[in-house]
Write a protein that holds these residues in place. Structure first.
Motif, mmCIF file in Angstrom:
data_model
loop_
_atom_site.group_PDB
_atom_site.id
_atom_site.type_symbol
_atom_site.label_atom_id
_atom_site.label_comp_id
_atom_site.label_asym_id
_atom_site.label_seq_id
_atom_site.Cartn_x
_atom_site.Cartn_y
_atom_site.Cartn_z
ATOM 1 N N LYS A 19 0.825 -1.213 0.000
ATOM 2 C CA LYS A 19 0.000 0.000 0.000
ATOM 3 C C LYS A 19 0.857 1.260 0.000
ATOM 4 O O LYS A 19 0.342 2.361 -0.169
ATOM 5 N N TYR A 20 2.161 1.117 0.190
ATOM 6 C CA TYR A 20 3.048 2.270 0.237
ATOM 7 C C TYR A 20 3.668 2.526 -1.139
ATOM 8 O O TYR A 20 3.834 1.596 -1.945
ATOM 9 N N PRO A 21 4.039 3.782 -1.415
ATOM 10 C CA PRO A 21 4.745 4.053 -2.681
ATOM 11 C C PRO A 21 6.093 3.350 -2.717
ATOM 12 O O PRO A 21 6.704 3.105 -1.677
ATOM 13 N N LYS A 22 6.550 3.054 -3.922
ATOM 14 C CA LYS A 22 7.796 2.314 -4.102
ATOM 15 C C LYS A 22 9.016 3.225 -3.913
ATOM 16 O O LYS A 22 9.023 4.381 -4.306
ATOM 17 N N LEU A 23 10.040 2.661 -3.310
ATOM 18 C CA LEU A 23 11.355 3.282 -3.235
ATOM 19 C C LEU A 23 12.316 2.312 -3.907
ATOM 20 O O LEU A 23 12.601 1.235 -3.373
ATOM 21 N N ASN A 24 12.780 2.664 -5.094
ATOM 22 C CA ASN A 24 13.607 1.761 -5.904
ATOM 23 C C ASN A 24 15.086 2.002 -5.632
ATOM 24 O O ASN A 24 15.638 3.047 -5.975
ATOM 25 N N MET A 47 9.772 5.192 6.825
ATOM 26 C CA MET A 47 9.697 6.451 6.094
ATOM 27 C C MET A 47 8.426 6.528 5.249
ATOM 28 O O MET A 47 8.151 7.537 4.613
ATOM 29 N N GLY A 48 7.637 5.417 5.225
ATOM 30 C CA GLY A 48 6.385 5.406 4.472
ATOM 31 C C GLY A 48 6.520 4.896 3.057
ATOM 32 O O GLY A 48 5.706 5.235 2.194
ATOM 33 N N TYR A 49 7.534 4.042 2.806
ATOM 34 C CA TYR A 49 7.766 3.511 1.457
ATOM 35 C C TYR A 49 7.936 1.997 1.506
ATOM 36 O O TYR A 49 8.326 1.425 2.520
ATOM 37 N N GLU A 50 7.654 1.376 0.368
ATOM 38 C CA GLU A 50 7.993 -0.030 0.161
ATOM 39 C C GLU A 50 9.266 -0.082 -0.657
ATOM 40 O O GLU A 50 9.302 0.388 -1.800
ATOM 41 N N ALA A 51 10.308 -0.629 -0.082
ATOM 42 C CA ALA A 51 11.597 -0.672 -0.775
ATOM 43 C C ALA A 51 11.651 -1.831 -1.756
ATOM 44 O O ALA A 51 11.332 -2.972 -1.413
ATOM 45 N N LEU A 72 18.646 -2.227 -13.583
ATOM 46 C CA LEU A 72 19.140 -1.569 -12.369
ATOM 47 C C LEU A 72 19.117 -0.053 -12.466
ATOM 48 O O LEU A 72 18.880 0.639 -11.476
ATOM 49 N N LEU A 73 19.406 0.451 -13.637
ATOM 50 C CA LEU A 73 19.623 1.888 -13.818
ATOM 51 C C LEU A 73 18.652 2.416 -14.859
ATOM 52 O O LEU A 73 18.822 2.192 -16.055
ATOM 53 N N ASN A 74 17.611 3.116 -14.401
ATOM 54 C CA ASN A 74 16.591 3.628 -15.310
ATOM 55 C C ASN A 74 15.910 4.836 -14.686
ATOM 56 O O ASN A 74 16.282 5.289 -13.591
ATOM 57 N N ASN A 75 14.894 5.344 -15.342
ATOM 58 C CA ASN A 75 14.222 6.561 -14.868
ATOM 59 C C ASN A 75 13.430 6.351 -13.586
ATOM 60 O O ASN A 75 13.075 7.322 -12.910
ATOM 61 N N SER A 76 13.155 5.105 -13.236
ATOM 62 C CA SER A 76 12.404 4.827 -12.013
ATOM 63 C C SER A 76 13.303 4.623 -10.795
ATOM 64 O O SER A 76 12.821 4.560 -9.671
ATOM 65 N N THR A 77 14.594 4.516 -11.024
ATOM 66 C CA THR A 77 15.528 4.296 -9.922
ATOM 67 C C THR A 77 15.606 5.544 -9.044
ATOM 68 O O THR A 77 15.781 6.656 -9.532
ATOM 69 N N ASP A 78 15.448 5.357 -7.737
ATOM 70 C CA ASP A 78 15.546 6.473 -6.792
ATOM 71 C C ASP A 78 16.953 6.651 -6.256
ATOM 72 O O ASP A 78 17.411 7.779 -6.050
ATOM 73 N N CYS A 79 17.637 5.551 -5.997
ATOM 74 C CA CYS A 79 18.954 5.637 -5.375
ATOM 75 C C CYS A 79 19.821 4.465 -5.821
ATOM 76 O O CYS A 79 19.336 3.333 -5.946
ATOM 77 N N ARG A 223 16.465 9.890 3.274
ATOM 78 C CA ARG A 223 15.437 10.693 3.942
ATOM 79 C C ARG A 223 15.446 12.129 3.439
ATOM 80 O O ARG A 223 14.398 12.735 3.196
ATOM 81 N N ALA A 224 16.649 12.677 3.306
ATOM 82 C CA ALA A 224 16.753 14.045 2.795
ATOM 83 C C ALA A 224 16.256 14.134 1.355
ATOM 84 O O ALA A 224 15.575 15.094 0.977
ATOM 85 N N LEU A 225 16.565 13.124 0.546
ATOM 86 C CA LEU A 225 16.103 13.089 -0.847
ATOM 87 C C LEU A 225 14.589 13.142 -0.923
ATOM 88 O O LEU A 225 14.014 13.841 -1.766
ATOM 89 N N LYS A 226 13.924 12.422 -0.034
ATOM 90 C CA LYS A 226 12.470 12.303 -0.064
ATOM 91 C C LYS A 226 11.763 13.352 0.792
ATOM 92 O O LYS A 226 10.553 13.267 1.007
#
Length: 593
Positions: A19-24, A47-51, A72-79, A223-226
């Motif tokens: 139910k949480y937003p994705k953290l990729n 932090m409220g995300y699904e990793a 691994l490396l695309n526009n959806s990758t967060d970190c 955390r700072a990123l988000k």
């Protein structure tokens, strides 16, 4: 973390994370690091995300980065986390150092620097995600023994130099950061950090304690990123800022000293709070006390590091602390989840924790008063990716805000008060000087943020380079002082249509109707560019409900539950009719093209 590794694994199995937003998170590595997964997932949940954790194959860092790896490396990758252990990258520098000539050492350093730069460049060509490079471990027992530390040419000095080269190279890439794992080693202790047995069995170098600390250190950046960093420290007074109870012990009886125990630990704690103030963190007091007694300490005790000028707001009374903390958040116009509350009383901590679960509560046991400073510094609650002039001035700005609030009482209407402020709005296009603050606002602004999209420096820079987009910022000043950059708008153009990708205002300027001046000038800019239709999207969050009707109130027509649209000329006329005479006449608005 209060849970063990096994408890975290069990907890994650029982939770419905979908139910949480994705953290990729993508991990490139030349070691076995998969056991870090539960820690990363647990911190993401908090932090409220699904990793979603994706690993590159063992020792394929260069191939994934330079050769490309779209999984691994695309526009959806967060970190992107990079674990490159020097033992694998260079056996010469780690295992054979005494046998190397100075020329061989220099050649190996040059090779590794080329590797670092190529990996970073390859990743950045595939994704704009945050990159965290884990630094090289310093040797615990250097190859040259006690002679190694007598100059900077030894093994330790060489690895220090390699870490310096990583730090130098990451400066060439936006949104890329160095994570100093030697700080983790120092915190955990080397005997509890490395698992030599599993290193030889499966190239897994770290203990569970080490993995937990590495995950925590990484999440300071994430955390700072988000936009999840905290904004305000709320502290108790008695037995927190000083030892003793001011109402009983009086000024001479409390323990507070620059040099002698037990007062010295409280002075150091205050010093660290002052450091936070100068980093732009708000400081508030929440104390069950007679107000005059507390301010007597602030004004008259010779060893107070904290001064009244450092305090943004205070609730000093006999009310319950949960109610007082609610009032502090209201006074500062920030969310409860932006607060960290510290108190020596376990009862008060548990009360606030139960009634205000959004607040980060930290118990400071009296038995650990000598550790108060390290407890404050180790949490990472206030870490940010940037440090801007607005951050440096934030504490003083809130003091100025108190002057504005006092002045408001002299007027019978809000319009008269706004007129008296002599507000000046300046709107400009993003440039190299403003980009860090613009990115920071997208990361930290929650209440008046219509889409709540989070952007890095690199993202904003990319918008400035596009022919079909504009990134614009708003500065506000009045007769009391300068707010600096407090508004951001990002526009995307498609033929004769413009889409408002981002529109936000800092909570410090809400209530002045500045947003109407901002949107008016933004639409005039779009009209100047030849656009006829404007589209805006509202993405609801728990915090931005106050802007749910923003577009509707301006005359936009709803297309569905989230997207609104309208003719630019009609909406400009509507703003003129409803707001210009009342509000925009209260300020001077300038836009630089």
């Amino acid at each position: 973390m209060s849970l063990t590794y096994t408890e975290i694994q069990k907890f994650l199995k029982e939770m419905e994370l979908r139910k949480y937003p994705k953290l990729n998170i993508s991990i490139l590595r030349n070691i076995t690091i998969e056991p870090i997964t539960p820690y990363l997932q647990y911190l993401s949940y908090n932090m409220g995300y699904e990793a979603a954790i994706n690993f590159g194959d063992y020792d394929t860092v260069f191939n994934d980065a330079v050769g490309g790896n779209i999984q691994l490396l695309n526009n959806s990758t967060d970190c992107v986390l990079i674990f490159v252990k020097l033992e694998v990258l260079s056996s010469l520098l780690t295992y054979s150092f005494p046998s190397l000539s100075s020329e061989q050492i220099e050649s190996e350093i040059t090779r590794i620097e080329g590797y670092i730069n190529a990996v970073l460049k390859g990743i950045r060509q595939q994704t704009n995600a945050m990159i965290l490079w884990m630094g090289f471990d310093l040797p615990v027992n250097p190859a040259l023994g006690i002679f190694d530390s007598q100059n900077d040419k030894g093994q330790s000095g060489t690895i220090h130099r390699l870490n310096g080269l990583v730090q130098k190279n990451i400066q060439c890439f936006e949104h890329t950061y160095f994570v100093d794992l030697n700080l983790s080693v120092a915190r955990i202790g080397v005997r509890k950090y490395f698992d030599h047995r599993y290193w030889h069995i499966g190239r897994a170098p770290f203990t569970k304690d080490a993995l937990e600390d590495i995950a925590n250190e990484s999440f300071k950046f994430i955390r700072a990123l988000k936009g999840k960093s905290k904004k305000c420290l709320v502290v108790d007074c008695d037995n927190t800022l000083w030892a003793g109870v001011i109402g009983e012990d009086n000024l001479a009886g409390i323990k507070l000293s620059k040099s002698s125990h037990p007062g010295s630990s409280f002075y150091e704690f205050q010093q660290e709070i002052v450091n936070l103030y100068h980093r732009g963190i708000l400081v508030a007091l929440c104390s069950k006390n007679n107000e005059s007694d507390v301010w007597d300490v602030f004004n008259n005790h010779p060893d107070m590091a904290l001064h009244p000028s450092h305090i943004a707001t205070a609730q000093i009374n006999w009310n319950d602390k949960a109610s007082n903390i609610r009032q502090i958040a209201k006074d500062l116009n920030i969310g409860l989840d932006s607060l960290v509350f510290m108190d020596d009383s376990e009862f008060e901590i548990n009360l606030v924790r139960q009634l205000l679960p959004e607040v980060e509560c930290v118990h400071l046991p009296a038995s650990k008063s000598t550790s108060y400073r390290s407890i404050l510094t180790s949490g990472g609650w206030f870490d940010n990716l940037l440090f801007t002039q607005e951050d440096k001035n934030r504490g003083a700005m809130y003091k100025t805000e108190q002057q504005r609030s006092a002045a408001k009482l002299d007027f019978q209407s809000i319009e008269e008060y706004h007129q008296s402020l002599e507000m000046v709005v300046e709107i400009n296009f993003a440039d190299s000087l403003s980009i860090p603050r613009i990115a920071q606002l997208t990361q930290k602004t929650n209440q008046f943020n219509i889409t709540s999209k989070r952007y890095s420096d690199a993202d904003i820079l990319d918008y400035t380079k596009r022919n079909n987009a504009d990134a614009v910022f708003l500065k506000l000043a009045d007769k009391f002082g300068d707010y600096g950059i407090v508004g951001v708008c990002i526009l995307a153009y498609d033929d004769k249509k413009v889409t408002i990708d981002t529109f936000l205002l800092s909570c410090r300027v809400l209530g002045r109707k500045v947003e109407n001046a901002f949107i008016l000038k933004i639409l005039e800019l779009a009209k100047f560019r030849g656009c006829e239709i404007v589209s805006g999207e509202y993405l609801p969050t728990e915090k931005n409900l106050q802007v749910a009707d923003f577009y509707h109130n301006l005359g936009f027509t709803s297309i569905d539950n989230s997207i609104s649209e309208g003719a630019i000329c009609d909406i400009i006329d509507n703003i003129d009719d409803h707001f210009h005479g009342k509000i925009l006449s209260n300020l001077v608005c300038q836009i630089t093209k």
